[in-house]
Scaffold this active site. Structure first.
Site, PDB file in Angstrom:
ATOM      1  N   VAL A   1       4.333   1.029   1.951  1.00  0.00           N
ATOM      2  CA  VAL A   1       4.769  -0.690   2.537  1.00  0.00           C
ATOM      3  C   VAL A   1       4.749  -1.838   1.710  1.00  0.00           C
ATOM      4  O   VAL A   1       3.921  -1.528   1.388  1.00  0.00           O
ATOM      5  CB  VAL A   1       3.188  -0.232   3.221  1.00  0.00           C
TER       6      VAL A   1
ATOM      7  N   GLY B   1       1.000   5.744   0.217  1.00  0.00           N
ATOM      8  CA  GLY B   1       0.186   6.951   0.687  1.00  0.00           C
ATOM      9  C   GLY B   1       1.400   8.259   0.688  1.00  0.00           C
ATOM     10  O   GLY B   1       1.736   8.125   0.013  1.00  0.00           O
ATOM     11  N   ASP B   2       0.065   9.467   0.979  1.00  0.00           N
ATOM     12  CA  ASP B   2       0.699  10.710   0.835  1.00  0.00           C
ATOM     13  C   ASP B   2       1.986  10.609   0.830  1.00  0.00           C
ATOM     14  O   ASP B   2       3.185  12.040   0.066  1.00  0.00           O
ATOM     15  CB  ASP B   2      -0.513  12.029   1.257  1.00  0.00           C
ATOM     16  N   VAL B   3       2.935  10.397   2.120  1.00  0.00           N
ATOM     17  CA  VAL B   3       4.235  10.398   2.086  1.00  0.00           C
ATOM     18  C   VAL B   3       5.281   9.451   2.533  1.00  0.00           C
ATOM     19  O   VAL B   3       6.164   8.850   2.910  1.00  0.00           O
ATOM     20  CB  VAL B   3       4.116  11.223   3.669  1.00  0.00           C
ATOM     21  N   GLY B   4       4.156   8.227   2.580  1.00  0.00           N
ATOM     22  CA  GLY B   4       4.833   6.576   1.952  1.00  0.00           C
ATOM     23  C   GLY B   4       4.369   4.873   1.601  1.00  0.00           C
ATOM     24  O   GLY B   4       3.478   6.369   0.853  1.00  0.00           O
TER      25      GLY B   4
ATOM     26  N   ASP C   1      -9.125   7.313  14.562  1.00  0.00           N
ATOM     27  CA  ASP C   1      -8.711   7.494  13.055  1.00  0.00           C
ATOM     28  C   ASP C   1      -9.419   5.636  13.552  1.00  0.00           C
ATOM     29  O   ASP C   1      -8.720   5.146  11.893  1.00  0.00           O
ATOM     30  CB  ASP C   1      -7.573   7.552  12.173  1.00  0.00           C
TER      31      ASP C   1
ATOM     32  N   GLY D   1       0.976  -1.063  -0.087  1.00  0.00           N
ATOM     33  CA  GLY D   1       0.020  -0.052  -0.147  1.00  0.00           C
ATOM     34  C   GLY D   1       1.255   1.170  -0.185  1.00  0.00           C
ATOM     35  O   GLY D   1       2.516   1.193  -0.122  1.00  0.00           O
TER      36      GLY D   1
END
EC number: 2.7.11.1
Length: 720
Positions: A338, A333-336, A449, A331
């Site tokens: 996985v 995201g906006d900064v990294g 979250d 997966g």
């Protein structure tokens, strides 16, 4: 002393000094031999700890074997003298008075010269066969608290003391003297027990150079300082071989003569238990000494890691980016991103989260990653992912976590055509989420979250919370208190803490977050109500066409339940109380998870055995997925583009040491560390498995009486 009288070298050295009792005893034996009737033998038997037998011949010869040391004479106690033939009483009385006179003179500091009758001629030495006889410690002290010590002349060493070879005269007189056993009387210099010397530490010339009185005074001063009594205080000495505790030894039974060296033992300066006390003292000192540093293997920790609350769980980093081999992308995201990776040394697979430092600084998410690392490092719960390694390089941050083979719980829901599960299954997953949230609240963290995308399915089928970048730690938290005996008030840990951050997924946002009035840990119970609703009905209760409509529905509308699916009244009641728009009246706002557990919906839940129950879904590797060797072969020959070059750079940088990072660095508080405890339950890489798409197998033994979907697990989509 006349010139005709023979004097040994030791007697010349001892001139002007007190004579020890062994010398007095030897001199009296010579006098006894000179006065013996012609043709008669006198056998002298000295029985003590170091005893020997002396044979006095009619020719006044005293033959002794001392192995080169004439002064090593036995201690003359126990002492008893008898004659084998008739002696006149006057001779015996004369010998007795002479012996007592010399014994009394030995207690003084000077020794007057005395003359001995008869001429002593030095005869050649002959070996005397001596036998070591153990003195008995069986004796009964008399009314005077003394022990009778006698010397018995016999023809044989092992003969009974009362037997006398030949005829015994009726007027033979028994000569005895008493040795005190009272500890208070041991200071008497004339006591024979203080005159014996240890031949191992003394030579011929040094025996007479020792001042007896000084040694006695030093010994008694040590006793008074240590507060211990004499070792001979409660012992009764006997010279009877019949009473000896070792009378059945082979030496006594077979009467084998032995050539031994008589030992002189100074009881005053070296008590019997000195060696034993020394050993006990050494053992005590050995026990008091701390263990050596070589016996304890302490893991290395940096200075900053030792100051952390989780410092005992971790040690300095033991891996680097080159230690891992990339398998596939899980997966992003906006900064990294996985990645599923394999550790080269251990062949174990992990989920490696790689974060770009420049993007985090640009988006102001530095504090989020620090909070996520702290939560992962501090937590130790079966329903929260485990952190194994965390480190940083010049451009990236790395979080190496446990790989959950089942992936996101949201994907498991999407495999169903109805996008929902049965009520009993929803109760199982909700129970594990409540247990995880309760643990976080006890640590003082607010999750903020909760959603299906952040819930992972372990290979066992149990849920695990992840993605703590939006979490926050409550400041000024209080200690938890017990209420209603078995229930723990977890809300008190973050009581009074409010934050105005507008974070979370819009469909899961609580009303107080949208209003911007600040929120507490009660927002997690709001999101729990949304999660249960979505597991049961496949959608969220306040979803609108856009964000504004969704926010409006959250603030103004009440929760409604679809009519096409039956759920229990307790389930509906729980959802309504969790989705109460008034934060103060919301279920869980007062006592935290304790309020949730007391609800009738969780009445039959065994909270202590959640980990031991069978999960509804078990993730399994799908044979239709991509094979792992093909993925690895593709990684060995990547395409030359910007993305592949960036990923290659992620796994080639060098790890920065904690102590080498400047304090001005924004990621100074991000620790490079490895988990100290080894986990043997980590998945290992195998070429026989494929790490592609996942199938979820049903556990058919679970009850689902209230589910309207009879074909619950028959409509599973084979691919993600």
């Amino acid at each position: 002393m006349t010139q005709q009288e023979y004097r040994s070298p030791s007697q010349r050295l001892s001139k002007g000094r007190s004579m020890s009792l062994p010398k007095i005893f030897a001199r009296n034996l010579r006098s006894l031999q000179n006065n013996a009737p012609p043709g008669k033998n006198i056998n002298v038997n000295c029985l003590n700890v170091n005893s020997c037998s002396l044979s006095a011949s009619p020719s006044s010869q005293i033959n002794m074997a001392c192995n080169g040391n004439k002064q090593d004479l036995p201690i003359p106690f126990p002492l008893h003298v008898e004659c084998n033939d008739s002696w006149s009483s006057s001779k015996l009385n004369k010998f007795k008075s002479m012996f007592n006179h010399n014994r009394s003179k030995s207690s003084g500091t000077t020794d007057a010269s005395t003359s001995e009758k008869g001429t002593h001629k030095r005869e050649p030495r002959s070996t005397i066969h001596t036998e070591l006889l153990q003195s008995s410690i069986i004796g009964e002290p008399n009314v005077h608290s003394t022990t009778s010590s006698t010397l018995i002349p016999n023809e044989a060493i092992c003969s009974t003391p009362n037997e006398i070879s030949g005829s015994s005269s009726p007027d033979a007189e028994l000569f005895t003297f008493d040795m005190p056993t009272d500890p208070s009387s041991f200071h008497t210099p004339s006591s024979p027990s203080y005159i014996a010397k240890d031949s191992r530490n003394l030579s011929n010339g040094s025996l007479n150079d020792i001042n007896e009185n000084e040694e006695l005074q030093n010994f008694h001063r040590k006793i008074s300082e240590n507060g211990s009594a004499s070792p001979l205080a409660n012992l009764s000495l006997s010279n009877s071989p019949i009473d000896s505790p070792r009378k059945n030894s082979e030496t006594r039974k077979d009467q084998i003569p032995m050539n031994i060296t008589p030992r002189l033992r100074r009881a005053a300066s070296e008590p019997f238990n000195t060696a034993k006390d020394g050993l006990m003292r050494e053992d005590y000192i050995a026990l008091k000494q701390p263990p050596s540093l070589g016996d304890i293997v302490e893991p290395r920790r940096s200075r900053r890691l030792r100051t952390k609350s989780f410092g005992n769980k971790f040690q300095d980093i033991t891996v680097e980016p080159q230690s891992f081999e990339k398998i596939r992308l899980l997966g992003q995201g906006d900064v990294g991103k996985v990645y599923l990776v394999r550790e080269r040394d251990t062949n174990q697979i992990f989920a490696l989260k790689v974060l770009n430092k420049h993007e985090m600084i640009k988006r102001k998410k530095i504090k989020r990653v620090l909070t996520e690392q702290e939560i992962l490092a501090t937590s130790d719960h079966p329903f929260i992912v485990t952190l194994y390694h965390s480190f940083q390089t010049k451009d990236y941050l790395y979080l190496c976590m446990e790989y959950c083979m089942g992936g996101e719980f949201f994907r498991a829901l999407q495999t169903r055509k109805s996008k929902c599960i049965a009520e009993e299954d929803a109760k199982f997953y909700a129970s594990e989420v409540v247990a995880a949230l309760e643990y976080l609240h006890l640590l003082g963290f607010i999750y903020r979250d909760l959603k299906p995308e952040n819930i992972l399915l372990h290979q066992s089928g149990h849920v695990m919370l992840s993605d703590f970048d939006l979490s926050i730690q409550a400041t000024g938290s209080k200690k938890p208190t017990m209420k209603d005996s078995t229930y723990l008030d977890t809300k008190i840990c973050s009581d009074g803490f409010r934050t105005n951050s507008f974070v979370g997924t819009e469909e899961y946002l609580a009303p107080e977050v949208i209003r911007g009035n600040g929120h507490t840990a009660a927002v997690d119970w709001w999101t729990l109500g949304i999660l249960i609703y979505e597991m049961l009905f496949g959608c969220t209760p306040f979803k609108g066409d856009n964000s504004n409509e969704t926010f409006s529905n959250i603030l103004t509308k009440d929760v409604k339940f679809p009519h096409d699916k039956e759920v229990s009244k307790n389930c509906k009641d729980l959802i309504k109380k969790l989705l109460n728009k008034n934060e103060a009246k919301r279920l869980g706002s007062k006592s935290g998870a304790a309020d949730i557990k007391r609800h009738p919906f969780f009445k039959k839940v065994q909270w202590s055995f959640l980990r031991n129950q069978d999960p509804p879904l078990i993730p399994a590797l799908n044979d239709n997925g991509c094979e792992l060797p093909f993925i690895l072969s593709c990684n060995k020959h990547p395409k030359r583009n910007s993305v592949s070059e960036q990923e290659t750079k992620m796994f080639c940088e060098k790890v920065a040491n904690d102590d080498e990072i400047d304090e001005a660095d924004p990621f100074h508080d991000f620790n490079s560390m490895s988990l100290t405890k080894k986990d043997h339950n980590i998945l290992t890489y195998s070429e026989n498995y494929t790490y592609g798409k996942i199938l979820y197998k049903a556990t058919c033994t679970r009850p689902r009486h209230n589910s309207s979907h009879r074909s619950f697990f028959k409509d599973i989509i084979p691919e993600l």
